[in-house]
Design an enzyme around this catalytic site. Structure first.
Site, PDB file in Angstrom:
ATOM      1  N   SER A 143       0.831  -1.199   0.000  1.00 14.07           N
ATOM      2  CA  SER A 143       0.000   0.000   0.000  1.00 14.07           C
ATOM      3  C   SER A 143       0.872   1.258   0.000  1.00 14.07           C
ATOM      4  CB  SER A 143      -0.966  -0.033   1.193  1.00 14.07           C
ATOM      5  OG  SER A 143      -1.960   0.948   1.091  1.00 14.07           O
ATOM      6  N   GLU A 176     -10.050  -4.001  -5.825  1.00 12.38           N
ATOM      7  CA  GLU A 176      -9.309  -2.855  -5.278  1.00 12.38           C
ATOM      8  C   GLU A 176      -9.524  -1.626  -6.153  1.00 12.38           C
ATOM      9  OE1 GLU A 176      -5.384  -3.101  -3.782  1.00 12.38           O
ATOM     10  OE2 GLU A 176      -5.235  -5.261  -4.088  1.00 12.38           O
ATOM     11  N   HIS A 227      -7.630  -5.211  -0.882  1.00 14.56           N
ATOM     12  CA  HIS A 227      -6.390  -4.472  -0.666  1.00 14.56           C
ATOM     13  C   HIS A 227      -5.522  -5.133   0.417  1.00 14.56           C
ATOM     14  CE1 HIS A 227      -3.872  -0.941  -0.982  1.00 14.56           C
ATOM     15  NE2 HIS A 227      -3.981  -0.682   0.299  1.00 14.56           N
TER      16      HIS A 227
END
Length: 329
Positions: A179, A274, A304
């Site tokens: 991320s 996502e 995610h």
């Protein structure tokens, strides 16, 4: 250069497939697993970056880390890295049995640049240690909005310098991130390139946030099927991290838009559910154009940073990370 799917599937930009995915896993019809993920994430993250809300989010992530970290056969050694202007809390995660002592994984945790401490980082740091057979160093970079850009990048560079001080060469280091940590890993590699220094052995990116302009099609096409992230959240943490700056297309914020030539072999993993899907797909395509060896793995019906969870797809993804590492070493 490879593009792989964890499960056979048609083109994931296909409108008919997207309609089917929305029907199966839309906001009002999420599968039981997606509902559980949404509930967990709602308790540990929100679009608010007020001090009270951030305190709750950060505490929730620490609790999450304690609940799901695989601990069998691992040891955790904390330290403070004092190689730069600011001390950086860090932690080594190692297998207790024999393991590769010649290489290390430097792991940058996610959390939108606003959350994430060592307890939260321990989840994927532990999985990386088990998958790679290497020691993994995670670190607690300064968080926004208290410490906006470039604090996190400065801390990452200090930790890189510390690893070099410990005697590891750049080719001994595998650089990983998920991320926002994927953003940070890419930015660290680009900073090393800018300084004329050698690149790490490889990059391992899990659902990386590569484009802060949020211009990829998945931000709208997959909004209904993402159980974790919303555009409101992206805008909130982006503002916290960037401060008064709004040049989100600057490569210092969006490494997707940087000159990527010379970066090391890269593994990119992303789930179909996502809104950040395009950040991975477009990074892979950009690396292809610019001559960077890269592999994109797409995991069907995954969310995610799904690698954090104790699921079959997460185990498959971490096994693939291990194979990739063995390939590049």
């Amino acid at each position: 250069m490879e593009k792989q799917s964890a499960n056979p599937m048609p083109n994931h930009r296909d409108p008919a497939r997207l309609r089917r995915m929305r029907h199966l896993a839309g906001h009002d019809e999420l599968t039981p697993m997606m509902k559980a993920i949404k509930a967990v994430h709602s308790a540990t993250s929100s679009a608010s970056t007020s001090p009270d809300d951030l305190e709750r989010q950060r505490a929730g992530q620490e609790l999450f880390g304690r609940l799901v970290t695989p601990a069998a056969g691992l040891r955790f050694d904390s330290l403070t890295i004092r190689h730069g202007a600011v001390p950086v809390p860090a932690e080594w995660v190692s297998q207790e049995d024999g393991h590769d002592r010649r290489h290390v994984v430097l792991y940058c945790h996610g959390g939108g640049y606003t959350c994430g401490q060592l307890g939260y980082a321990r989840v994927l740091a532990s999985k990386l240690a088990l998958a790679s057979g290497c020691d993994v160093l995670s670190f607690e970079y300064r968080l926004a909005p208290e410490h906006p850009y470039p604090a996190a990048q400065q801390d990452a560079l200090s930790v890189w310098d510390y690893i070099a001080y410990m005697g590891y060469g750049a080719r001994d280091v595998l650089l990983a991130g998920d991320s926002a940590g994927g953003n940070l890993a890419l930015e660290l590699a680009l900073k090393l390139k800018e300084q004329g220094r050698r690149q790490p052995r490889a990059l391992i990116l899990m659902s990386p946030w590569t484009n802060m302009t949020a211009s990829g099609p998945s931000y709208t096409e997959r909004a209904d099927i993402d159980p974790m992230l919303t555009m409101e959240y992206i805008e909130s943490v982006r503002a916290a991290y960037c401060g008064e700056r709004t040049d989100f297309d600057n490569p210092c914020f969006s490494p997707l838009l940087a000159d990527l030539r010379g970066l090391p072999p890269t593994l990119i993993q992303v789930g179909t559910n996502e809104i950040l899907y395009s950040d991975s797909e477009l990074l892979y395509e950009a690396m292809q154009r610019q001559g960077v060896f890269s592999t994109l793995e797409v995991y069907d019906e995954c969310w995610h940073v799904f690698q954090q969870m104790p699921t079959r797809h997460a185990a498959q993804a971490m096994d693939s990370v291990g194979r990739f590492i063995q390939r590049v070493l």
